[in-house]
Design an enzyme around this catalytic site. Structure first.
Site, PDB file in Angstrom:
ATOM      1  N   THR A   1       0.838  -1.207   0.000  1.00  7.56           N
ATOM      2  CA  THR A   1       0.000   0.000   0.000  1.00  7.56           C
ATOM      3  C   THR A   1       0.868   1.250   0.000  1.00  7.56           C
ATOM      4  O   THR A   1       0.633   2.185  -0.781  1.00  7.56           O
ATOM      5  CB  THR A   1      -0.927  -0.006   1.246  1.00  7.56           C
ATOM      6  OG1 THR A   1      -1.752  -1.172   1.177  1.00  7.56           O
ATOM      7  CG2 THR A   1      -1.792   1.223   1.302  1.00  7.56           C
TER       8      THR A   1
ATOM      9  N   CYS B   1      -9.921  -6.164   1.882  1.00  6.31           N
ATOM     10  CA  CYS B   1     -10.606  -4.894   2.174  1.00  6.31           C
ATOM     11  C   CYS B   1     -12.049  -4.961   1.715  1.00  6.31           C
ATOM     12  O   CYS B   1     -12.976  -4.644   2.455  1.00  6.31           O
ATOM     13  CB  CYS B   1      -9.927  -3.734   1.464  1.00  6.31           C
ATOM     14  SG  CYS B   1      -8.163  -3.875   1.432  1.00  6.31           S
TER      15      CYS B   1
HETATM   16  C1  LIG Z   1      -2.579  -6.342  -5.591  1.00  6.28           C
HETATM   17  C2  LIG Z   1      -2.339  -5.808  -4.218  1.00  6.28           C
HETATM   18  N1  LIG Z   1      -1.795  -4.596  -4.072  1.00  6.28           N
HETATM   19  C3  LIG Z   1      -1.543  -4.062  -2.876  1.00  6.28           C
HETATM   20  C4  LIG Z   1      -1.864  -4.731  -1.719  1.00  6.28           C
HETATM   21  C5  LIG Z   1      -1.556  -4.104  -0.396  1.00  6.28           C
HETATM   22  O1  LIG Z   1      -0.384  -4.666   0.148  1.00  6.28           O
HETATM   23  P1  LIG Z   1      -0.060  -4.494   1.714  1.00  6.28           P
HETATM   24  O2  LIG Z   1      -1.033  -5.369   2.440  1.00  6.28           O
HETATM   25  O3  LIG Z   1       1.348  -4.965   1.855  1.00  6.28           O
HETATM   26  O4  LIG Z   1      -0.200  -3.065   2.035  1.00  6.28           O
HETATM   27  C6  LIG Z   1      -2.467  -6.002  -1.810  1.00  6.28           C
HETATM   28  C7  LIG Z   1      -2.889  -6.731  -0.588  1.00  6.28           C
HETATM   29  O5  LIG Z   1      -3.887  -7.409  -0.573  1.00  6.28           O
HETATM   30  C8  LIG Z   1      -2.694  -6.566  -3.099  1.00  6.28           C
HETATM   31  O6  LIG Z   1      -3.255  -7.763  -3.242  1.00  6.28           O
END
Ligand SMILES: Cc1ncc(COP(=O)(O)O)c(C=O)c1O
Length: 382
Positions: free
Chosen positions: A75, A329
């Site tokens: 993120t 989410c």
């Molecule tokens: C495609 C994708 N991008 C970003 C994220 C976010 O990653 P993080 O949980 O390390 O912030 C996720 C997590 O589910 C994801 O699947």
């Protein structure tokens, strides 16, 4: 590292910690716990561990160590790249192109760019969940600053034609920064950023057997972006804040494990996922999302007939099988998935989907075992 009593098929949400990552974390916390920015012997030990780990991680992705900056996860890396690309260019003519099927980390950052006065294009996908390349290219112009397309989708596993998109985008405007969220793909795909022509990428440790709270922002040396956090001068002045050396060491250990095992892990995951889908397909009426596209090996998004995903998910949980409704989410918010919406999945069945995701702990027989649990739950619910 794995709870054997619970049948976990939610690796796309997060993965169990690999033993080697746990050992590396422990070692770092005990033997190299000092602040890696300090000037004494113990700090140098932490700094050395940090830089050795950076080299391992960079090598795996075909990158230079100086192109790797550590973040708290995917993120943060997505936010950083997208928002920092526009920070000094808010309300000018700079444009952003992304897709309707991105993870919320990208979508919300893109919305922020839009709210701050820039033009943002959200490109559609086809019914298989593949981004519409033609539409995307029609939006590229001299004002395009950044294009962000995920390597593979986290809800459907559908792999995007990144290489082709990058080549075509750069033919139109070679100055564009091409960002790709590769968070979900790394578990089963070995990606060399420079070979793909990816300029920046977001990586998340907890999707590949490293702990939560560690990630990577890859940025090609051809580009420079302003710092996102302000404070100390860590990470070559790119990201302020005491570096999470233990997380970094654990990520490097997880990457080494992945490098050693990716071929066998992928084969097993692919095999079990296919058995799972074939068994369900032979017994009940289901739709396998993205079945006509190239998919990551570990994700199976299934549309069931006449059963709400929430009801089925709870029934499976009661039988000790953990799956999810889509992205973690979206699942928490219980809203219809924006990814499935973008694929034009009918409103009547959009809440009938479950995501089953296999991973590095997947064992022989897991595919059939999972299918049998689903079938018995459906019989009980009917
Ligand atoms: C495609 C994708 N991008 C970003 C994220 C976010 O990653 P993080 O949980 O390390 O912030 C996720 C997590 O589910 C994801 O699947």
């Amino acid at each position: 590292m794995v709870n054997e009593d619970y049948f976990y098929l939610d690796h796309a949400a997060t993965t169990p910690l690999r033993e080697a990552a746990f050992e590396a974390f422990k070692y770092a916390e005990i033997e190299a716990f000092a602040n890696s920015s300090g000037g004494h012997t113990l700090s140098r030990k932490a700094k050395n561990l940090l830089e050795e780990s950076r080299e391992i991680i960079a090598n795996y992705f075909g990158a230079a160590p100086s192109e790797v900056t550590f973040t708290s996860g995917g993120t943060e890396a997505d936010n950083w790249i997208i928002k920092s690309s526009f920070h000094s260019k808010l309300s000018d003519k700079s444009e952003l192109i992304t897709t309707k099927i991105e993870h919320e980390a990208v979508l919300s950052s893109a919305e922020w760019v839009h709210e701050n006065g820039n033009i943002v294009h959200f490109v559609s996908s086809d019914s298989n969940g593949v981004v519409n390349t033609h539409e995307l290219l029609s939006k590229v112009n001299d004002n395009t600053k950044l294009v962000s397309v995920m390597f593979a989708n986290n809800e459907t596993g559908v792999v995007q034609p990144i290489k082709n998109i990058i080549e075509e985008v750069k033919k139109i405007n070679e100055n564009i920064l091409f960002h790709s969220d590769v968070v979900q793909a790394v578990a089963t795909e070995k990606i060399d950023f420079h070979k793909y022509g990816i300029d920046s990428a977001a990586i998340s440790g907890h999707k590949i057997g490293a702990p939560k709270g560690i990630g990577v922002m890859f940025l090609s040396s051809k580009f420079k972006l302003p710092s996102y956090f302000h404070g100390g001068k860590q990470e070559l002045e790119r990201r302020a804040g005491t570096v999470n050396v233990s997380g970094v060491a654990a990520l490097a250990a997880a990457i080494l494990e992945l490098e050693k095992n990716i071929t066998q892990e992928k084969m097993k995951i692919d095999f079990e996922r296919n058995i799972f889908e074939e068994k369900l397909n032979s017994e009940i009426d289901i739709e396998i999302i993205g079945k006509n596209a190239t998919r990551l090996s570990h994700i199976s998004n299934i549309q069931f007939k006449d059963i709400n995903s929430e009801t089925l998910m709870i029934a499976l949980d009661l039988k000790g099988l953990g799956v999810s409704r889509g992205s973690a989410c979206a699942s928490g918010a219980q809203k219809p998935s924006h990814v499935l919406k973008a694929m034009n999945i009918s409103k009547d069945v959009i809440n009938n989907h479950l995501r089953f995701s296999f991973g590095w702990t997947t064992k022989d027989g897991d595919g059939l075992r999972a299918a049998n649990i689903v079938l018995s739950s459906l019989r009980e619910l009917s």
